[in-house]
Design an enzyme around this catalytic site. Structure first.
Site, short mmCIF file in Angstrom:
data_model
loop_
_atom_site.label_atom_id
_atom_site.label_comp_id
_atom_site.label_asym_id
_atom_site.label_seq_id
_atom_site.Cartn_x
_atom_site.Cartn_y
_atom_site.Cartn_z
N CYS A 1 -42.47 -16.33 -45.32
CA CYS A 1 -42.97 -14.96 -45.22
C CYS A 1 -41.95 -14.03 -44.55
O CYS A 1 -40.89 -13.78 -45.11
CB CYS A 1 -44.33 -14.96 -44.52
SG CYS A 1 -45.38 -13.55 -44.87
N HIS A 2 -42.25 -13.50 -43.35
CA HIS A 2 -41.34 -12.60 -42.65
C HIS A 2 -40.31 -13.34 -41.77
O HIS A 2 -39.44 -12.71 -41.20
CB HIS A 2 -42.14 -11.63 -41.76
CG HIS A 2 -42.89 -10.59 -42.52
ND1 HIS A 2 -44.09 -10.84 -43.14
CD2 HIS A 2 -42.60 -9.29 -42.76
CE1 HIS A 2 -44.53 -9.73 -43.72
NE2 HIS A 2 -43.64 -8.77 -43.52
#
Length: 174
Positions: A107-108
């Site tokens: 994800c991030h």
């Protein structure tokens, strides 16, 4: 049984991106270890809502890359944003990538990889909003469920966790 480091900030961690890979590593016979810049507990989130807390096992400034077989970087927007401001966390990620051992980010989490200057020449994926950051750091961003480039494993989002976990466990198996 080998130890697997999970590195997170004190808050902003997407709960399932920590707990699901943690359980997969454990189920595969390895020992997950929670690293963070601060001792105590970390706060996970279900998107923007507070979820469970989890106890920190080792402060990252006291951690040695040689003690771990792999590194997992869970996402959540605030988590990697805080980690990339911590010199010890960034240094640990940079050293781990340099070790050639598996590093998995979802994800991030690639924001921390970008800060450690370790995405240049790598093919990776992430949450879509990071694609420009990855390209600007010299990486090749692709929109795929899971991507392995040398020792780096990346995935885009919680929906990709089953494929992410499979890649992490496979990398641990050699």
């Amino acid at each position: 049984m080998s130890k697997v480091a999970f590195l997170v900030a004190s808050e902003g961690i997407e709960r399932v991106e920590l707990t699901d890979p943690w359980q997969a590593v454990k189920d595969a016979g390895h020992e997950p270890v929670l690293l963070s810049p601060e001792p105590g507990e970390v706060q996970t989130f279900d998107h923007l809502d507070k979820a469970a807390t989890q106890a920190v096992d080792v402060v990252v400034s006291d951690a040695a890359v040689g003690d771990y077989a792999a590194l997992v970087l869970p996402g959540g927007v605030a988590n990697p944003d805080a980690l990339r401001l911590d010199e010890d966390a960034v240094g640990f990620v940079k050293e781990f990538m340099g070790s050639g051992k598996p590093v998995a980010a979802i994800c991030h989490a690639p924001w921390t990889l970008i800060e450690a200057d370790v995405v240049r020449g790598k093919r990776l994926t992430s949450w879509p909003s990071l694609q420009t950051d990855i390209r600007n750091a010299g990486g090749e961003w692709v929109d795929e469920e899971v991507v392995t480039s040398d020792n780096l494993i990346t995935s885009r989002k919680p929906d990709d966790i089953p494929a992410f976990n499979k890649a992490v466990v496979a990398a641990l198996a050699g």
